[in-house]
Structures are given as C-alpha cells and as structure tokens.
Design a protein around this motif. Structure first.
Motif, PDB file in Angstrom:
ATOM      1  N   ARG A 396       0.807  -1.206   0.000  1.00 22.21           N
ATOM      2  CA  ARG A 396       0.000   0.000   0.000  1.00 22.21           C
ATOM      3  C   ARG A 396       0.843   1.259   0.000  1.00 22.21           C
ATOM      4  NH1 ARG A 396      -5.008   0.347   2.620  1.00 22.21           N
ATOM      5  NH2 ARG A 396      -5.117   1.817   0.921  1.00 22.21           N
ATOM      6  N   ALA A 459      -8.151   0.111  11.370  1.00 20.37           N
ATOM      7  CA  ALA A 459      -8.700  -0.181  10.055  1.00 20.37           C
ATOM      8  C   ALA A 459      -9.386   1.028   9.454  1.00 20.37           C
ATOM      9  CB  ALA A 459      -9.682  -1.348  10.151  1.00 20.37           C
ATOM     10  N   ARG A 471     -11.992   2.418  14.200  1.00 17.17           N
ATOM     11  CA  ARG A 471     -12.316   1.006  14.314  1.00 17.17           C
ATOM     12  C   ARG A 471     -11.057   0.182  14.103  1.00 17.17           C
ATOM     13  NH1 ARG A 471     -17.358  -1.693  11.352  1.00 17.17           N
ATOM     14  NH2 ARG A 471     -15.796  -2.126   9.794  1.00 17.17           N
ATOM     15  N   ALA A 472     -10.891  -0.804  14.975  1.00 16.96           N
ATOM     16  CA  ALA A 472      -9.719  -1.668  14.886  1.00 16.96           C
ATOM     17  C   ALA A 472     -10.061  -2.999  15.511  1.00 16.96           C
ATOM     18  CB  ALA A 472      -8.546  -1.046  15.622  1.00 16.96           C
ATOM     19  N   GLU A 473      -9.161  -3.955  15.314  1.00 17.22           N
ATOM     20  CA  GLU A 473      -9.299  -5.181  16.082  1.00 17.22           C
ATOM     21  C   GLU A 473      -8.294  -5.112  17.218  1.00 17.22           C
ATOM     22  OE1 GLU A 473      -7.739  -8.808  14.532  1.00 17.22           O
ATOM     23  OE2 GLU A 473      -9.028 -10.061  15.765  1.00 17.22           O
ATOM     24  N   THR A 475      -6.172  -7.183  18.705  1.00 18.08           N
ATOM     25  CA  THR A 475      -5.782  -8.531  18.285  1.00 18.08           C
ATOM     26  C   THR A 475      -5.458  -9.421  19.464  1.00 18.08           C
ATOM     27  OG1 THR A 475      -3.482  -7.869  18.062  1.00 18.08           O
ATOM     28  CG2 THR A 475      -4.848  -7.693  16.105  1.00 18.08           C
TER      29      THR A 475
ATOM     30  N   PHE B  36       1.415 -10.522   9.172  1.00 16.10           N
ATOM     31  CA  PHE B  36       2.091 -10.296  10.458  1.00 16.10           C
ATOM     32  C   PHE B  36       1.092  -9.897  11.542  1.00 16.10           C
ATOM     33  CE2 PHE B  36       3.873  -5.873   8.963  1.00 16.10           C
ATOM     34  CZ  PHE B  36       2.588  -5.432   8.746  1.00 16.10           C
ATOM     35  N   GLN B  37      -0.157 -10.320  11.333  1.00 15.00           N
ATOM     36  CA  GLN B  37      -1.132 -10.235  12.408  1.00 15.00           C
ATOM     37  C   GLN B  37      -1.407  -8.817  12.895  1.00 15.00           C
ATOM     38  OE1 GLN B  37      -2.769 -13.101  14.230  1.00 15.00           O
ATOM     39  NE2 GLN B  37      -2.469 -13.739  12.123  1.00 15.00           N
ATOM     40  N   CYS B  38      -1.497  -7.872  11.960  1.00 15.24           N
ATOM     41  CA  CYS B  38      -1.738  -6.496  12.401  1.00 15.24           C
ATOM     42  C   CYS B  38      -3.203  -6.277  12.765  1.00 15.24           C
ATOM     43  CB  CYS B  38      -1.294  -5.504  11.334  1.00 15.24           C
ATOM     44  SG  CYS B  38      -2.320  -5.492   9.853  1.00 15.24           S
ATOM     45  N   GLY B  39      -4.101  -7.021  12.117  1.00  9.75           N
ATOM     46  CA  GLY B  39      -5.509  -6.924  12.473  1.00  9.75           C
ATOM     47  C   GLY B  39      -6.337  -5.959  11.651  1.00  9.75           C
ATOM     48  N   VAL B  40      -5.759  -5.377  10.610  1.00  6.50           N
ATOM     49  CA  VAL B  40      -6.527  -4.453   9.769  1.00  6.50           C
ATOM     50  C   VAL B  40      -7.721  -5.167   9.149  1.00  6.50           C
ATOM     51  CG1 VAL B  40      -6.445  -3.325   7.521  1.00  6.50           C
ATOM     52  CG2 VAL B  40      -4.824  -2.664   9.272  1.00  6.50           C
ATOM     53  N   SER B  42      -9.545  -7.692  10.327  1.00 11.75           N
ATOM     54  CA  SER B  42     -10.632  -7.891  11.281  1.00 11.75           C
ATOM     55  C   SER B  42     -11.238  -6.570  11.713  1.00 11.75           C
ATOM     56  CB  SER B  42     -10.116  -8.638  12.509  1.00 11.75           C
ATOM     57  OG  SER B  42      -9.413  -9.770  12.105  1.00 11.75           O
ATOM     58  N   GLY B  43     -10.401  -5.546  11.804  1.00 12.00           N
ATOM     59  CA  GLY B  43     -10.912  -4.221  12.143  1.00 12.00           C
ATOM     60  C   GLY B  43     -11.847  -3.710  11.062  1.00 12.00           C
ATOM     61  N   SER B  44     -11.588  -4.101   9.816  1.00 16.69           N
ATOM     62  CA  SER B  44     -12.393  -3.623   8.703  1.00 16.69           C
ATOM     63  C   SER B  44     -13.649  -4.457   8.485  1.00 16.69           C
ATOM     64  CB  SER B  44     -11.566  -3.683   7.415  1.00 16.69           C
ATOM     65  OG  SER B  44     -10.348  -3.007   7.570  1.00 16.69           O
ATOM     66  N   ARG B  56      -8.269 -12.333  11.040  1.00 18.81           N
ATOM     67  CA  ARG B  56      -6.852 -12.383  11.428  1.00 18.81           C
ATOM     68  C   ARG B  56      -6.527 -13.694  12.140  1.00 18.81           C
ATOM     69  NH1 ARG B  56      -4.654 -12.121  16.129  1.00 18.81           N
ATOM     70  NH2 ARG B  56      -6.629 -11.482  17.035  1.00 18.81           N
ATOM     71  N   GLN B  57      -7.448 -14.128  13.012  1.00 21.37           N
ATOM     72  CA  GLN B  57      -7.202 -15.381  13.728  1.00 21.37           C
ATOM     73  C   GLN B  57      -7.194 -16.566  12.776  1.00 21.37           C
ATOM     74  OE1 GLN B  57     -10.328 -14.887  16.666  1.00 21.37           O
ATOM     75  NE2 GLN B  57      -8.835 -14.481  18.271  1.00 21.37           N
ATOM     76  N   ARG B  88      -7.364  -3.407   2.186  1.00 25.43           N
ATOM     77  CA  ARG B  88      -6.570  -2.686   3.184  1.00 25.43           C
ATOM     78  C   ARG B  88      -5.350  -3.461   3.670  1.00 25.43           C
ATOM     79  NH1 ARG B  88     -11.648  -0.444   6.633  1.00 25.43           N
ATOM     80  NH2 ARG B  88     -12.259   1.216   5.185  1.00 25.43           N
ATOM     81  N   PRO B  90      -1.964  -4.518   4.459  1.00 26.42           N
ATOM     82  CA  PRO B  90      -0.700  -3.888   4.097  1.00 26.42           C
ATOM     83  C   PRO B  90       0.255  -4.849   3.407  1.00 26.42           C
ATOM     84  CG  PRO B  90      -0.773  -4.295   6.464  1.00 26.42           C
ATOM     85  CD  PRO B  90      -2.129  -4.631   5.921  1.00 26.42           C
ATOM     86  N   GLN B  91       0.029  -6.144   3.571  1.00 25.76           N
ATOM     87  CA  GLN B  91       0.938  -7.123   2.973  1.00 25.76           C
ATOM     88  C   GLN B  91       0.363  -7.726   1.703  1.00 25.76           C
ATOM     89  OE1 GLN B  91       3.954  -7.578   3.879  1.00 25.76           O
ATOM     90  NE2 GLN B  91       4.031  -6.697   5.919  1.00 25.76           N
TER      91      GLN B  91
END
Lengths: 792, 192
Positions: A396, A459, A471-473, A475, B36-40, B42-44, B56-57, B88, B90-91
């Motif tokens: 990105r 996110a 909004r985010a997770e 983790t 790398f488990q950033c969580g974007v 799941s957040g989205s 993510r999980q 979204r 990043p990877q």
C-alpha cells in the motif's frame, strides 16, 4: 629495469587451511606450476597470508632472485595488499605480483576434485604466463583540497560540519531552506530523555553559524558535481533571498507591514500562518528574513514593496537573482534528511477530512502551541495515536519500518498526559519497537502513566461530528473495538527528502528500493558512498533518531578527515596510454571514452591521466592498435587467455569478468558455496568492453570452446542503466555476428549482467556450459580461418 | 461454529494445510506467509462480530496448520465478500480469496459440518431450484421436522404479515437462473 630481465617466477599456492586443499590437490598444482615456463620455484603453505606464509614468499624472493610472483589463494579483494606488501618489503615493485583466485572461483564452487584441480592448474598457468609480461608501475599522488561540502543543515549536517570545522577543515554547509536546523527544530522534546529539542540544537546552530571555518549557504542545492576524489567541483544553484543577510537586523518591521498574512507556515507543519516576508523561526540561522516569491504580492502582481519601505536599514533587495556558484572541495557529506509522508492517499485514515486528524509532525507543533485541538481550541480528552500509517505496508505504501514512530508516539502520549493530566492517550500499535538505550524503560514509564495500548492496526478513521470514530481489532482479544476520539494522530511513514535520488546521482550514490541512499557496504562502510571522498549521514540513509544521526554525522566527518588528512590521494597507475608511433590521429577512440580523457593534439591521440579511469574501452576500438592499458596490456591479457585455455578441461569456457561488480559477484557465489561446472575459468578485466573480437578469436585459437562476458548491470561510467545494457549487449552481439563469418556458432558466446545483490544470476554458468556443449562443433576449417586472420 | 478448549494440541495440526491452501490459491497464495497479524482485516470486517474466529485469527490458524478449527469455523461462511480486508491488507493478502478457497476445501469434506455450512449449502440448493429464495423451502431443508410444532406460532405471525408463503414461490426466470448455475458448474469442471 625488471621488465627487461629474464623472468624468474615464484608460484605460491595456498591451502587456506583446507578451504582450498579439501577440493583442489594443491600438491598437484604445485608440481604442474613448477614445470611452467619461467617458474623458478613453486611452494605451498597452509596459510599463505600468515606470517610464515609471507616469510616463505619473502625468503624465496631473496633466495631465488625472483622478479615475478604468482599468488594462488583467495580473492584478491581480500589479500592483494597483504601480498603486495611482501613484495615491497623485499624491494620488488608491487605490480610484479599477479594474484589469482582458486578459492571463491574454484574450490568453493566445485566438488569434483580432479576437475577442480585441473581448473586450478589452468588458472595458475594463465597467471604465470601473464606474469612474464608484468611491468613495474608507480602510483601517482595528487594533492587534495582541505575542505568539505556538507549538504543538508539538519542535526546530522550541523554535527558533521562542527566536527570537521573543529579539525581545521573549511566547511561549506549547504541547505535548500532559508535556515539551517532541519526537522529537529520542529520537534517538541526528544525521547527518551525529554530534552527540549530546540534548547539542545539551537546552541549548536549558533556555534556552527559563528565558526570561522564554516560558511553556511542557504537556499542552495547542488546541481552538478565534477572532478575527482579530493578535488570535486560542486556547482550550487542559489535561490535569491531578496534580503541582505548582513544588513538584516531581524527586527520584524517588514513582516508587520506585509499584507500577505495567510501563508501556510512550513515550520508549524501547516498549523499556523506566516507572512510572505518572514523569519523561518525565531532561532533561525542565518538570523535574517526571507521573501517567499510564490506568495509575495510584488512578485505575483507587480506592486506592493511595502516591506522595503518599512525596512529602515534598506536590507530588502527585489533585484536579487538566482545564481550558480562552483566551489572546489575535497570531500562531500550528504545529510539530506527526511520528509513526512502525506497520508491522504490512504483513504481509510480520512486525513484532510477533519481538522483534528493530524500527522505526528503536526502533533509536535501542537505540543509547542499549547496542546489544544486545532478545530475548537479545546483540550482534547481522548487522543488516539495510530502507528504504522504507510509504514510496513509493502502493498500500500512503504515496505520498511520507519523505526522512530513507536518511540515518537510513546513520547507524544507521555507529553500529552503531562500537559493535560485528565487526557486519555490510546496508542494503537502493530508491534511495539522500543529497542534502544533507555527505550524499553520509557515504554514502561508510559504504561505507569496510564497510556492505553491496543495491539492492532487501525482499520478505519471516520469523522463523526466534532469527534472521530476509530475502528480496529484488538488482536490480543480477538475482538473489534470501536471508540470515539477528540484528536487522532497519524504516525506517518518517513520518506527520503525530495531530491535525495537526484543529489545522490550527482555523487555516484545509488538509492535502494526504499528510496534512501545506499551505503558502500551495509555493515563495514556504513557512511561511505561508492566514490572515494563521498559520505552520507543521518536520515538520508534511512529513518533514524537524533542520537543515531549524530553518531553517523561524526562517523562521516571522521571518514572525510581520514581521507583528506594525508593531504594527497594515490592515483592508480592502471591507465590507458597511446603508442605514438602507431597512432595516426584518426580520433575513433575519442567517441568511445566515457570520461572524455582522450583528445587529439599534434595529430596524435593523447590521454589525460587524471581523467582516465582505466576502463580500457578505447583499446579494442583503435583500428591501429595504438592504445594499450597499463597492468592489463594486450600482451598480458593474451598471455592469460592462452594460459587458461590450454590443458585438459573440455569444454573450456573463458569468462571475461568485469573487475568491480562481476568479479565480486563471482566471489559471493563462492562465499555462498553455490556450484557451477569447473569448465568456466574467470579472467578479470576492467570492463568487458576491454575485450574485443581479437581477444575472443585468440581464445578460440588457444583452445577455448566458448566465451562468456560477465558485466556489472549498473556500472556504465555515467550512462543510464538502459543505455549501458544496450551498449553491452550490442558489443557482445557484434562479436557474435563477426564470429559467424568464421563459421563459429553464436551459442559459444554469451553475456550476463549482474549486480552484487543478484550475484546468483551467475547460475547462468550452467546454461553457458550446456549451450557450448550443444553448439555446432568448431570445425578445423573455422579454426584454420581464425588462425589465418590472427597471423596476418 | 467451533467449540474448542482454547488449547491447540498436536493432534489438531495438519502440517500440509498451509501448503495445500497456498497451492490452491496459486500466485495469491504466496502472500499468505507474509501476514504479520496487524488486524486491519478484522478491524475492517463488517461481520467479524458474529464470527467465532476473526479473519486475522483464521490467518494465524492457517499458519499454525490447525486445519479442523479453520474449516469448522463460522468465519469462512459468514464472510460477506465485501473485500475491505483485501483492499486494506498492508501485505497484500487477498483474504476474500482465502475465504473462498477455504469454503471450497470445507465443501469437499463432509467431516466439516457446521451449521453455517449447512445453511450455505441448502440456501444455494433452494436458489438453484426456484430461481430465488424461498423461506419455507429452506426451513424444510434445514431444520428437523420435530421443530415445526415449536416454531408454528412464529411462522403464523410471519405468514400474517406476508413475509412467507405456504405455496412454493418460484421466480419467473427460474430456468434462466438454473442456466447460470449450469454455466458456472461447467466452468468449475473445466478449471479442474
């Protein structure tokens, strides 16, 4: 004169403690070498580079009256100078040594002992035959200019300048902005000690500004660099300031009268306004106002000049013009610093859609302006710090970690809490990177002070009336989290400052895929450029904090003074020269020289030894064979070709390998213990264009079955990569075409261009051998034709 | 939906799971190890709230090779295919595509029998047959007959409001929808 004496050659073969002798039968090589013409003695040793090994060489030189030495061991990039010193110690000229590589280019890349030994013998034979023609050479010395140009006046540039100026060098500190100070002057406090940024830097700015050995040149950028190490001519383009620095008392009367009051203030990261005539910031050095012609009413509309009337000292000069100035310096330090990425292309962060969504640089200014929300000037209660905005996002934005944002966010959250105890800082992080002296402890302090941490990359950022919804997770919980904030801080990626690539190109420094300057060696020459006398420091090389920038600035200053301290620079004697009796002054060579070192005077070509870089491109293009290259003469090169091409290796392929990148790539291939067939024997040449059709014909005549050219992919002496590759390929296909006339299959000649990181491209050697094996046979007719041409 | 003891044990691991998945995904599979488990993601995600594992999980479970938890998860069936995660990431992991492929893998093996999967299968069946959704038909296919009496009252309410019909409802273009299904199936066979 040594060259006129009968050659008495000593051959010294190294076991390298098994590194060589485990694969190559060293004793067999010694035996073969001792029978080669001109060889008086051949010896082996467990470690030739050890004291006993070197003593063996020195004693043999004395005992047998040697006047040529052949050293077969590791890569010359490792120990050439070690062995040259052994010659010097015994009174021999160092250029009477020929060193060949039977480790990286033989024992490490082959497994079969018999063929590897056969190849080692071929390599040694090439070297012995070449040694017959070696000539003593003397390096020349030229004086260097005892001055340095430092490009970029941020913390790195300031410290490099001070360090050099205190050592007694004349320093030109160049900045394209109207004041030195750089990014650090925009910061509030510095982590982890929380020193006030301005308070620690401003005194150094004053010091550098008043230093008798430093000349500060602002509003200036280098546009051209010529000359050579120790004597660079840097041309600066200096923009007009329209204010006479020596006359301006920085009273500010001009700015009070200036009608253009709504110009975004760069120093305040756009969070405040300035006038068109302005002082960049209160501590600016030089302490003088400047007119921004893009916003000045006079320059835009042709009338106003109110400031000139207000200035009682007459310091304002609307006729100031842009000018070019050339300065000769011995060395150059690039400290061009960083820019902050504009996060607006990453739409999910809604940057620019709400006044309370700011970058971390803007937050620094907010801290200094009283820490209030930009929208309503209220105290922000809940503040979100979002990390990795544009960093660590190869798909990105930027692939790399910007390194300092974690610590910046920690510091900002901490300072916010200090400013407004009731505030609630939340840090949304991907991975908390607090590696550094006292950094982890600072992270702990933040947790103690009630900074909230959520592990998860945000996110979405959505303006929601006067507040902002995130909004985010989370983790660590595996749950979505939605929360409203008063202020959102985006820790945006740090980019190389605009123009880094261009200024790097001026001084032969490439940029990496991340856009930052590439150091000569990542670990061992971390602040050196590819050219001698060019250095870099600070964020120009990659994102880093103040402490590291200062360390690098001091390193670069030290490197520059080490280089300039001797007062002179050794110039290699490996240069082209004209054999005047043969030259008819046709001038063909002139169009090929990449450095314009050739000219015609009195009907003959002459070579300027200062400009000549010894590439040897002019040698094969001369129709009269009137140009030759010292230490890589026609005689020497042909002797190598004939030496390696004899023997029992079938098929035998000569790899003409460019000496800087190509040769080192082959070294790295060996270092990596990758394998290729032993049929490939490498001959080092300054550039593959040193090798013409004639040499290829000689190779076939000597018994070789194929030829491969190994060239550096991006080392074209000033040509672009595309043009350079085109020339390279053109050169090789020209040779292929000519060979067809002799009935030689073009498949016997191949070309490969490599870079150091892509050394593995040499795996093409397998293909080369297979192609030569599958090529149409070399007929006796073709061989006779070649022989005929070569003897005529 | 998974019920599990929050402990991953050796017997749950399938060392080939990630490789198999990557192969099925082709070029896109190469990005899977980059997570790398950033969580974007799941957040989205608009449906993450209803999932047993967040997207993510699921990625983490894939990388560990916990095949059964992944293919028994509700996540893969609830994915709304909105692409927010894919856009979204990043990877550059195309999570939507990952979810689709996981669905395919779960469908291949009857061992994976979560309710969400059954719903998904029956739903498709009904649409294929009727050219549109028919709630009653879906109910009959999905739920055991013994539940009819229990839900009668609720059904009546829905009927009175006109939400469901007792007679089977069929789209006028049911044959055309059926043709679409045929075409898609033919294409799938072709690809295999």
């Amino acid at each position: 004169m040594v060259s006129s004496e009968e050659p008495r050659i000593g051959v010294f073969i190294c076991h390298c403690g098994g590194n060589i002798s485990d694969v190559v039968d060293v004793e067999k090589v010694r035996e073969a070498a001792s029978k080669m013409p001109g060889v008086v003695v051949a010896e082996t040793n467990r470690y030739m580079c050890s004291k006993t090994g070197l003593d063996l060489i020195k004693d043999s030189i004395k005992k047998y009256g040697l006047n040529r030495v052949v050293e077969a061991s590791c890569t010359p990039r490792m120990h050439l100078n070690t062995f040259r010193r052994a010659l010097v110690d015994t009174g021999l000229n160092p250029y009477l040594l020929d060193m060949v590589n039977i480790r990286e280019h033989c024992s490490w890349v082959h497994t079969d002992k018999d063929t590897a030994t056969e190849k080692a013998i071929a390599i040694v034979r090439g070297s012995v035959m070449r040694a017959h023609h070696l000539e003593p050479l003397q390096p020349e010395y030229r004086p260097v200019e005892r001055s340095v140009m430092v490009v970029g006046g941020g913390v790195s540039g300031i410290f490099a300048s001070l360090e050099l100026a205190n050592k007694g060098y004349q320093v030109y500190l160049v900045d394209r902005k109207p004041s030195i100070g750089g990014r650090m002057m925009q910061l509030s406090k510095t982590f982890p000690t929380l020193d006030c940024s301005t308070c620690i830097l401003a005194p150094r700015m004053v010091e550098v500004g008043q230093h008798p050995n430093v000349k500060i040149i602002t509003l200036a950028e280098p546009v051209k660099v010529s000359g050579s190490p120790g004597n660079y001519d840097v041309t600066l383009r200096i923009k007009p300031r329209y204010v006479d620095v020596s006359n301006c008392a920085s009273c500010g009367d001009c700015a009070k009268k200036c009608p253009m009051k709504r110009v975004p203030n760069e120093h305040e990261a756009g969070l405040a306004y300035r006038t068109a005539i302005y002082l960049p910031f209160p501590q600016a050095i030089p302490q003088a106002y400047v007119i921004d012609p893009e916003h000045c009413l006079y320059f835009q509309k042709g009338t106003c000049k109110v400031c000139a009337k207000a200035c009682t000292r007459g310091a304002i000069n609307f006729d100031d013009k842009e000018r070019l100035e050339t300065i000769r310096v011995g060395a150059i330090v690039l400290a061009t610093g960083i820019d902050v990425m504009d996060p607006s292309p990453l739409k999910e962060y809604s940057y620019g859609q709400h006044p309370d969504i700011v970058t971390n640089l803007q937050f620094e200014r907010l801290l200094l302006q009283g820490m209030l929300r930009p929208s309503d000037k209220n105290v922000p209660k809940k503040v979100a710090f979002i990390l990795c905005v544009g960093s660590r996002s190869p798909e990105r934005a930027q692939a790399y970690c910007s390194k300092v944002c974690c610590m910046i966010a920690l510091k900002q959250a901490f300072l916010l809490k200090e400013f407004h105890a009731e505030s609630e800082p939340w840090v949304f992080y991907t991975d908390m990177r607090a590696a550094g002296k006292w950094y982890e402890e600072f992270y702990t302090r933040c947790r103690e002070h009630g900074v909230k941490f959520v592990r998860g990359r945000v996110a979405e950022v959505k303006p929601n009336g006067s507040s902002i919804t995130l909004r985010a997770e989370d983790t660590l919980l595996g749950a979505q989290i939605e929360e409203n904030f008063d202020l959102v801080v985006l820790s945006t990626a740090l980019l190389p400052s605009i123009g880094t690539k261009e200024v790097g190109q001026l001084v032969g420094m490439d940029t990496g895929p991340d856009g930052f300057l590439l150091e000569k060696h990542y670990k061992l020459e971390p602040v050196d450029g590819a050219w001698t006398g060019v250095y870099a420091a600070g964020c120009a090389l990659g994102p880093k904090d103040v402490r590291e920038s200062v360390v690098e600035a001091m390193s670069a200053a030290s490197r520059a003074s080490t280089f300039l301290g001797g007062g002179k620079i050794e110039v290699s004697p490996e240069k082209a020269f004209v054999i005047e009796d043969l030259c008819d002054g046709c001038g063909v060579c002139l169009q090929y020289c990449p450095k314009n070192a050739l000219s015609i005077s009195n009907g003959k070509a002459t070579i300027n030894p200062v400009s000549c870089i010894g590439c040897g491109i002019c040698v094969p293009v001369c129709p009269k064979q009137a140009i030759d290259l010292k230490h890589n003469t026609e005689k020497q090169l042909l002797a190598s070709i004939y030496g390696v091409s004899q023997g029992n290796l079938k098929p035998l392929i000569v790899a003409f390998t460019e000496k800087v990148v190509g040769y080192r790539a082959a070294d790295m291939y060996g270092l990596d213990r990758r394998k290729y067939p032993p049929n490939i024997v490498i001959i080092e040449v300054p550039t593959t264009r040193r090798v013409g059709l004639k040499h290829v014909l000689h190779a076939f005549n000597a018994g070789a079955d194929g030829v491969v050219f190994v060239e550096a992919e991006d080392n074209w002496y000033g040509l672009s990569k595309e043009d350079g590759l085109k020339q390279f390929r053109g050169h090789v296909s020209q040779i292929q075409r000519e060979l067809r006339k002799f009935g030689v299959d073009a498949a016997r000649v191949m070309a490969v261009a490599v870079t150091l990181p892509q050394y593995y491209k040499l795996e093409i050697f397998d293909t080369v051998v297979n192609r030569v094996k599958g090529a149409k046979p070399l007929t006796d007719d073709a061989k006779a034709k070649i022989k005929g041409v070569l003897s005529s | 939906m998974n019920t599990w003891s929050r402990k991953i044990t050796p017997d749950m691991m399938d060392p080939n799971f990630e490789t198999t998945l990557r192969k099925k995904l082709g070029e896109k599979g190469e990005k899977i190890p980059l997570c790398f488990q950033c969580g974007v993601c799941s957040g989205s995600c608009p449906v993450a709230f209803a999932m047993d594992f967040t997207p993510r999980q699921i990625m983490e479970l894939i990388k560990l090779g916990v095949k059964d938890l992944v293919l028994n998860s509700s996540t893969i069936w609830l994915c709304a295919a909105c692409y927010s995660c894919s856009v979204r990431c990043p990877q550059g992991v195309d999570l939507k595509q990952v979810m689709d492929t996981l669905k395919e893998m779960a469908l291949e093996d009857p061992k994976y029998s979560v309710a969400e999967k059954a719903f998904y299968e029956k739903f498709i069946e009904v649409v294929r047959k009727n050219g549109r959704m028919d709630e009653v038909a879906l109910y009959v296919k999905l739920m055991p007959k013994s539940t009819i009496m229990r839900n009668l009252g609720f059904g009546l309410k829905l009927y009175q409001k006109g939400k469901i019909h007792l007679s089977p409802t069929k789209s006028n273009s049911a044959d055309q929808v059926a043709k679409i299904f045929e075409k898609v199936l033919a294409k799938e066979v072709q690809q295999q």
